[in-house]
Design a protein around this motif. Structure first.
Motif, PDB file in Angstrom:
ATOM      1  N   ARG A 259      62.041  56.246 -37.680  1.00 57.50           N
ATOM      2  CA  ARG A 259      63.222  55.811 -38.437  1.00 57.50           C
ATOM      3  C   ARG A 259      63.750  56.994 -39.225  1.00 57.50           C
ATOM      4  NH1 ARG A 259      64.172  53.432 -43.683  1.00 57.50           N
ATOM      5  NH2 ARG A 259      66.037  52.108 -43.665  1.00 57.50           N
ATOM      6  N   LEU A 260      65.032  57.277 -39.028  1.00 57.27           N
ATOM      7  CA  LEU A 260      65.672  58.371 -39.753  1.00 57.27           C
ATOM      8  C   LEU A 260      67.141  58.041 -39.949  1.00 57.27           C
ATOM      9  CD1 LEU A 260      67.286  60.135 -37.341  1.00 57.27           C
ATOM     10  CD2 LEU A 260      64.944  60.756 -36.808  1.00 57.27           C
ATOM     11  N   TRP A 261      67.838  58.948 -40.616  1.00 58.51           N
ATOM     12  CA  TRP A 261      69.257  58.746 -40.902  1.00 58.51           C
ATOM     13  C   TRP A 261      70.032  59.928 -40.331  1.00 58.51           C
ATOM     14  CZ3 TRP A 261      65.226  57.806 -44.024  1.00 58.51           C
ATOM     15  CH2 TRP A 261      65.095  56.506 -44.539  1.00 58.51           C
ATOM     16  N   LEU A 262      71.114  59.637 -39.597  1.00 56.71           N
ATOM     17  CA  LEU A 262      71.951  60.713 -39.082  1.00 56.71           C
ATOM     18  C   LEU A 262      72.701  61.369 -40.238  1.00 56.71           C
ATOM     19  CD1 LEU A 262      73.332  59.003 -35.843  1.00 56.71           C
ATOM     20  CD2 LEU A 262      71.306  60.449 -36.118  1.00 56.71           C
ATOM     21  N   GLY A 263      73.396  62.442 -39.927  1.00 54.90           N
ATOM     22  CA  GLY A 263      74.032  63.226 -40.985  1.00 54.90           C
ATOM     23  C   GLY A 263      75.045  62.480 -41.809  1.00 54.90           C
ATOM     24  N   ASP A 264      75.660  61.432 -41.246  1.00 55.85           N
ATOM     25  CA  ASP A 264      76.644  60.655 -42.012  1.00 55.85           C
ATOM     26  C   ASP A 264      76.025  59.448 -42.693  1.00 55.85           C
ATOM     27  OD1 ASP A 264      76.110  59.131 -39.799  1.00 55.85           O
ATOM     28  OD2 ASP A 264      78.200  58.602 -39.397  1.00 55.85           O
ATOM     29  N   GLY A 265      74.683  59.356 -42.679  1.00 55.65           N
ATOM     30  CA  GLY A 265      73.994  58.261 -43.366  1.00 55.65           C
ATOM     31  C   GLY A 265      73.697  57.057 -42.496  1.00 55.65           C
ATOM     32  N   THR A 266      74.028  57.098 -41.221  1.00 57.47           N
ATOM     33  CA  THR A 266      73.768  55.972 -40.340  1.00 57.47           C
ATOM     34  C   THR A 266      72.273  55.882 -40.034  1.00 57.47           C
ATOM     35  OG1 THR A 266      75.928  56.214 -39.302  1.00 57.47           O
ATOM     36  CG2 THR A 266      74.277  54.934 -38.098  1.00 57.47           C
ATOM     37  N   PRO A 267      71.627  54.738 -40.343  1.00 59.28           N
ATOM     38  CA  PRO A 267      70.193  54.617 -40.029  1.00 59.28           C
ATOM     39  C   PRO A 267      69.984  54.357 -38.544  1.00 59.28           C
ATOM     40  CG  PRO A 267      71.000  52.597 -41.027  1.00 59.28           C
ATOM     41  CD  PRO A 267      72.151  53.551 -41.042  1.00 59.28           C
ATOM     42  N   VAL A 268      69.001  55.009 -37.965  1.00 59.65           N
ATOM     43  CA  VAL A 268      68.669  54.814 -36.555  1.00 59.65           C
ATOM     44  C   VAL A 268      67.149  54.760 -36.424  1.00 59.65           C
ATOM     45  CG1 VAL A 268      70.743  55.876 -35.600  1.00 59.65           C
ATOM     46  CG2 VAL A 268      68.771  57.304 -36.140  1.00 59.65           C
ATOM     47  N   THR A 269      66.693  54.026 -35.441  1.00 59.68           N
ATOM     48  CA  THR A 269      65.278  53.985 -35.090  1.00 59.68           C
ATOM     49  C   THR A 269      65.155  54.446 -33.648  1.00 59.68           C
ATOM     50  OG1 THR A 269      64.866  52.147 -36.622  1.00 59.68           O
ATOM     51  CG2 THR A 269      63.210  52.562 -34.923  1.00 59.68           C
ATOM     52  N   LEU A 270      64.475  55.541 -33.419  1.00 60.24           N
ATOM     53  CA  LEU A 270      64.435  56.196 -32.120  1.00 60.24           C
ATOM     54  C   LEU A 270      62.984  56.361 -31.667  1.00 60.24           C
ATOM     55  CD1 LEU A 270      66.972  59.044 -32.999  1.00 60.24           C
ATOM     56  CD2 LEU A 270      67.501  56.865 -31.919  1.00 60.24           C
ATOM     57  N   ARG A 271      62.761  56.295 -30.371  1.00 60.15           N
ATOM     58  CA  ARG A 271      61.425  56.473 -29.814  1.00 60.15           C
ATOM     59  C   ARG A 271      61.158  57.962 -29.595  1.00 60.15           C
ATOM     60  NH1 ARG A 271      59.416  56.439 -24.544  1.00 60.15           N
ATOM     61  NH2 ARG A 271      61.512  55.952 -23.774  1.00 60.15           N
ATOM     62  N   VAL A 272      60.015  58.433 -30.059  1.00 66.50           N
ATOM     63  CA  VAL A 272      59.645  59.843 -29.921  1.00 66.50           C
ATOM     64  C   VAL A 272      59.176  60.084 -28.487  1.00 66.50           C
ATOM     65  CG1 VAL A 272      58.134  61.687 -30.732  1.00 66.50           C
ATOM     66  CG2 VAL A 272      58.979  59.977 -32.349  1.00 66.50           C
ATOM     67  N   VAL A 273      59.890  60.956 -27.756  1.00 64.53           N
ATOM     68  CA  VAL A 273      59.563  61.212 -26.350  1.00 64.53           C
ATOM     69  C   VAL A 273      59.041  62.627 -26.132  1.00 64.53           C
ATOM     70  CG1 VAL A 273      61.217  59.512 -25.500  1.00 64.53           C
ATOM     71  CG2 VAL A 273      61.952  61.898 -25.860  1.00 64.53           C
ATOM     72  N   ALA A 274      59.077  63.481 -27.144  1.00 58.95           N
ATOM     73  CA  ALA A 274      58.572  64.842 -26.979  1.00 58.95           C
ATOM     74  C   ALA A 274      58.248  65.435 -28.345  1.00 58.95           C
ATOM     75  CB  ALA A 274      59.591  65.724 -26.252  1.00 58.95           C
ATOM     76  N   LEU A 275      57.215  66.250 -28.383  1.00 53.06           N
ATOM     77  CA  LEU A 275      56.842  67.012 -29.567  1.00 53.06           C
ATOM     78  C   LEU A 275      56.847  68.493 -29.184  1.00 53.06           C
ATOM     79  CD1 LEU A 275      53.826  64.874 -30.884  1.00 53.06           C
ATOM     80  CD2 LEU A 275      56.188  64.825 -31.682  1.00 53.06           C
ATOM     81  N   TYR A 276      57.534  69.325 -29.971  1.00 57.85           N
ATOM     82  CA  TYR A 276      57.655  70.740 -29.637  1.00 57.85           C
ATOM     83  C   TYR A 276      57.322  71.602 -30.848  1.00 57.85           C
ATOM     84  CZ  TYR A 276      62.294  70.047 -31.768  1.00 57.85           C
ATOM     85  OH  TYR A 276      63.329  69.727 -32.616  1.00 57.85           O
ATOM     86  N   GLU A 277      57.061  72.879 -30.581  1.00 58.87           N
ATOM     87  CA  GLU A 277      56.588  73.777 -31.631  1.00 58.87           C
ATOM     88  C   GLU A 277      57.695  74.573 -32.309  1.00 58.87           C
ATOM     89  OE1 GLU A 277      53.558  76.363 -30.278  1.00 58.87           O
ATOM     90  OE2 GLU A 277      52.026  74.792 -30.114  1.00 58.87           O
ATOM     91  N   ARG A 278      58.768  74.871 -31.581  1.00 58.57           N
ATOM     92  CA  ARG A 278      59.762  75.819 -32.107  1.00 58.57           C
ATOM     93  C   ARG A 278      60.814  75.129 -32.969  1.00 58.57           C
ATOM     94  NH1 ARG A 278      59.651  79.249 -26.505  1.00 58.57           N
ATOM     95  NH2 ARG A 278      58.138  80.809 -27.231  1.00 58.57           N
ATOM     96  N   GLY A 279      60.326  74.524 -34.050  1.00 60.47           N
ATOM     97  CA  GLY A 279      61.242  73.843 -34.958  1.00 60.47           C
ATOM     98  C   GLY A 279      62.038  74.781 -35.836  1.00 60.47           C
ATOM     99  N   TRP A 280      61.472  75.955 -36.169  1.00 62.63           N
ATOM    100  CA  TRP A 280      62.203  76.893 -37.020  1.00 62.63           C
ATOM    101  C   TRP A 280      63.400  77.473 -36.298  1.00 62.63           C
ATOM    102  CZ3 TRP A 280      61.931  77.737 -42.072  1.00 62.63           C
ATOM    103  CH2 TRP A 280      60.812  77.250 -42.744  1.00 62.63           C
TER     104      TRP A 280
END
Length: 842
Positions: A625-646
């Motif tokens: 559960r997170l909020w998009l940049g305009d404040g819209t709440p969304v619940t999304l399924r995590v399909v991938a985890l990656y290392e290069r977040g920076w």
């Protein structure tokens, strides 16, 4: 006592100069931080755009419920990274409120005119002119999709008038419009220039169909404003929006003002906390050392019948007068420094042009009182030992310094070191700002522990270094080791100042270098495409599909940069994110996926960096559960985890998930991978020319631009850290000079009993080498532990990157400073005849 204190200051100017410098510099540093906070608190933006509106309903922030503590739910408010919007029916609901004359929905379109490409401009529907209000200066309102009206700020420099034509770029498309009229206002407007389409055409161009950027409320002359405002707020709350009134309408018109306000408050408050801790260390050490150097004078006062209370009152009066003088110098210096900082922040894009330095009275009062309280408390504590003993014992106490401190000091010092080590666990278990805050707490606990344990550290180091000093400097080394053992407590302030300089500089400065290096390295290694299609005005979603049809193109991925709000253990965090078209993304991007696959990225799914997933407690397959940049709440399924977040952002979404939830609705770039030995750059350049401002660049150049952007963003931290380290360095030099000058009688006595000038110099050099070596070793160890812990928590790197030039400059600079601040005053002392030196007061 006040008169005696004033006379003492007048006749002992040199002795009080070091204390005055520490106080004045501390006031200036804290004044800069405090005034930045006060200016941010007072900054409201420019309400001119909605000057005629009684209230403006808009969505500019997000309130998130946090953990429940003692039965109360903690709530955190964060600014929306993308401008929020309100449903179109809110205008109708507000129009039906008794006392409302009109409720006008305002659309805010990102536009660029070819006539004035460098002038920030926004597009609106014609009906929103009533909110300023704008009035026609010449011509008429726009009546068709091919007409616009422009305001005087846009018409003036471009000479656009009724009948002229101009190109306007919006939504990634350039269109030709005829100017139907020019509008102006009665007041002086600031901020962005404006142009106006017909309402129908503005609605067609808006990437947020069925929604308004804001709704302005115009009231009837006889309206009950209190009742009307209550109803407006009820409607706004029902739409998850806010009703802005008065000066707050500037935040509704330009959310950048809220961002600037948040930056000034956050940066100023954070660094004020760091600065307050450093100033506390420095002022306490300097004032305490100054009082200790006068212990013979104080003992004599006790011997001639001065009561302990009178002596303490005199010391407090002296420090109080010095505090007032320091405030008189430090406050104006802080005002000047704040204006310089403001100009630098504006020129680098951190703050808008209309951000001004405001206030100063509250900041000055708070800073002067804070520094004065620290100084007075330090003087009180330092005077207690001399004033609590009998006068005859006081004279003996003046001659022989106690070697170490009491049991309470030892226990507190060990507790601080234990607390610092315990924070390494907290830092390793968190990330982002939480980890940074824990690491800074760790740094200060280490320094405080060293300050409290310094007598034992100095005495132990003197015993260990004694053979080395005797081997290198002979008899002078023997005397140096003896001095270090006997004066272990007197060198506390010197050791603390040096450790603080090395520990703070080695931690915070190199941390920023590591963050910049990690970001650039991940971006460089993770981009597999050779070319990037870019445009300063953005690219439509169709650009990626067009690029795929170019002969020789193996894959093309549209990338849309944004930010999202995600939950965290303590409070929600705004993190960078990207929306991509996953078709062929595995050939243009390598995010170093550790589990799952980007091929599964669809609407309703999300890929997350491993660091962010750990912080939020997400696992592969979980519902995030997170909020998009305009404040819209969304619940999304995590399909991938990656290392290069920076390098690519902590969150990766399908591009369609972001449709209607970003300001422009456009892609920032299209990454293009071409087939080997196939020259497609010319065809791509031809495609780029179809889009306004479009161009094709090598992705290596993008990495270079990213490095520049990261360096600019890191400039703020480095600038403020430079100020803090500079103050710590000044304090170290100040303390070293004080300690050296206080040895006039000691060095003169040594020379009277047969020690030559050369032997005395070598003794001082040996002492300084021993003390400096211990300080550098401890400071470097503290910096290494703190830096390694936070870099591992934030970036995942096991070993931090420390440039050779950086640590060399830090160590050499500290060494040169320590030697210069000691050798120069000692050389001056040794030029005085020993007999004369024995007569010099402390």
């Amino acid at each position: 006592m006040l008169r005696l204190a004033a006379q003492t200051l007048r006749h002992r100017t040199g002795g009080f100069l070091a204390t005055f410098v520490a106080l004045a510099a501390g006031v200036a540093v804290l004044m800069t931080c405090a005034l930045l906070v006060e200016s941010g608190w007072r900054h409201q933006g420019d309400p001119h755009r909605y000057g005629a509106a009684f209230a403006v309903v808009a969505d500019r922030d997000l309130t998130v419920d946090g953990p429940t503590v003692l039965g109360e739910t903690e709530r955190t408010t964060v600014l929306l990274p993308e401008r929020g919007s309100v449903p179109g029916n809110v205008a109708g609901d507000l129009a039906d409120v008794p006392g409302v004359d009109r409720a006008v929905g305002d659309r805010r379109l990102v536009v660029t005119t070819t006539a004035a490409p460098g002038l920030p401009t926004t597009g609106h529907g014609w009906s929103s002119t009533a909110l300023a209000p704008y009035r026609l200066v010449s011509g008429r309102p726009p009546r068709s999709d091919g007409e616009i009206a422009v305001d005087a700020r846009l018409a003036g420099p471009t000479r656009l008038g009724p009948g002229a034509t101009t190109e306007v770029v919006t939504g990634g498309v350039s269109r030709t419009y005829e100017v139907s009229g020019v509008v102006g206002t009665d007041g002086t407007a600031s901020g962005r220039a404006a142009l106006f389409f017909t309402d129908a055409h503005a609605a067609a161009l808006d990437p947020h169909p069925g929604r308004y950027d804001a709704v302005g409320v115009l009231t009837a002359p006889d309206a009950d404003r209190d009742a009307l405002l209550a109803e407006v707020r009820r409607i706004a709350d029902a739409a998850d929006a806010t009703a802005y009134t008065g000066d707050d309408r500037g935040i509704a018109a330009e959310p950048e003002s809220a961002a600037a306000r948040s930056l000034a408050l956050g940066a100023g408050a954070a660094f004020a906390g760091y600065a307050a801790a450093i100033v506390g260390f420095v002022v306490a050490g300097t004032v305490g050392l100054s009082v200790r150097h006068r212990r013979r004078d104080l003992a004599l006062l006790r011997a001639v019948a001065a009561t302990p209370g009178q002596v303490r009152s005199m010391l407090l009066a002296e420090v109080g007068l010095l505090g007032l003088l320091a405030g008189a110098v430090g406050v104006p210096a802080g005002l000047l420094a704040t204006r310089q900082v403001r100009d630098a922040l504006v020129s680098r894009g951190f703050l808008p042009d209309d951000f001004t330095v405001q206030g100063g009275v509250l900041s000055a009062a708070a800073v002067v009182v804070t520094v004065a309280v620290v100084a007075l408390l330090s003087a009180w504590i330092a005077a207690l030992r001399v004033t609590r003993i009998r006068p005859t014992e006081a004279l003996g106490e003046a001659a022989v310094e106690p070697a170490t401190g009491g049991r309470a000091r030892l226990v507190c010092g060990l507790a601080c070191v234990a607390g610092a080590f315990s924070l390494t666990v907290l830092t390793g278990a968190t990330d982002g700002q939480t980890a940074l805050g824990a690491a800074m707490g760790m740094l200060y606990l280490f320094v405080l522990g060293v300050a409290l344990l310094a007598p034992w550290i100095n005495q132990g180091a003197a015993r260990l270094l004694g053979p080395v000093l005797r081997t290198v400097w002979g008899d002078s080394g023997y005397l140096a080791a003896a001095n270090l053992r006997a004066n272990a407590r007197g060198a506390v302030a010197v050791l603390t100042a040096l450790v603080l300089s090395v520990g703070l500089g080695g931690t915070v400065w190199f941390l920023q270098d590591n963050l910049e290096r990690q970001t650039v390295a991940q971006s460089r290694e993770g981009v597999l495409a050779q070319y990037a299609l870019t445009s300063g005005t953005g690219l439509p979603a169709s650009a990626a599909a067009e690029a795929r049809r170019v002969p020789g193109v193996a894959a093309a991925t549209g990338v849309r940069r944004t930010s999202v709000v995600v939950p965290d253990r303590l409070e929600p965090q705004t993190v960078p994110a990207q929306g991509i078209d996953p078709l062929g993304a595995d050939r243009t991007l390598d995010l170093r996926v550790r589990s799952g696959s980007l091929d599964a990225l669809r609407e309703g799914t999300v890929a997350v960096s491993t660091a962010r997933a750990d912080a939020a407690g997400w696992r592969l397959g979980d519902k995030a559960r997170l909020w998009l940049g305009d404040g819209t709440p969304v619940t999304l399924r995590v399909v991938a985890l990656y290392e290069r977040g920076w390098g690519f952002g902590d969150v990766t979404l399908h591009r369609r998930t972001l449709d209607g939830h970003t300001v422009t609705g456009l892609d920032d770039r299209v990454l293009v991978r071409t087939a080997p030995d196939f020259g497609a750059k010319g065809a791509l350049a031809e495609l780029a020319r179809r889009y306004p401002g479009g161009q094709v660049t090598d992705t290596a150049r993008l990495t270079g631009e990213l490095a520049e952007d990261v360096a600019v963003s890191g400039w703020l931290n480095k600038m403020l850290v430079t100020v803090l380290v500079g103050y710590a360095v000044l304090a170290a030099a100040n303390t070293l000079v004080m300690a050296a000058l206080a040895r006039t009688r000691e060095l003169s006595l040594l020379r009277l009993v047969g020690v030559t000038r050369g032997q005395a110099k070598r003794m001082v050099h040996a002492e300084q080498a021993g003390l400096l070596g211990v300080a550098l070793l401890i400071g470097a160890a503290i910096a290494a532990v703190t830096l390694t812990t936070i870099v591992r928590a934030v970036t995942g790197a096991t070993v931090p990157h420390v440039p050779a030039t950086g640590w060399t400059a830090l160590l050499v600079g500290t060494t040169a400073l320590a030697l210069l601040a000691t050798v120069v005053p000692v050389t001056h002392i040794l030029r005085t005849a020993p007999v004369e030196g024995m007569g010099v007061r402390e």
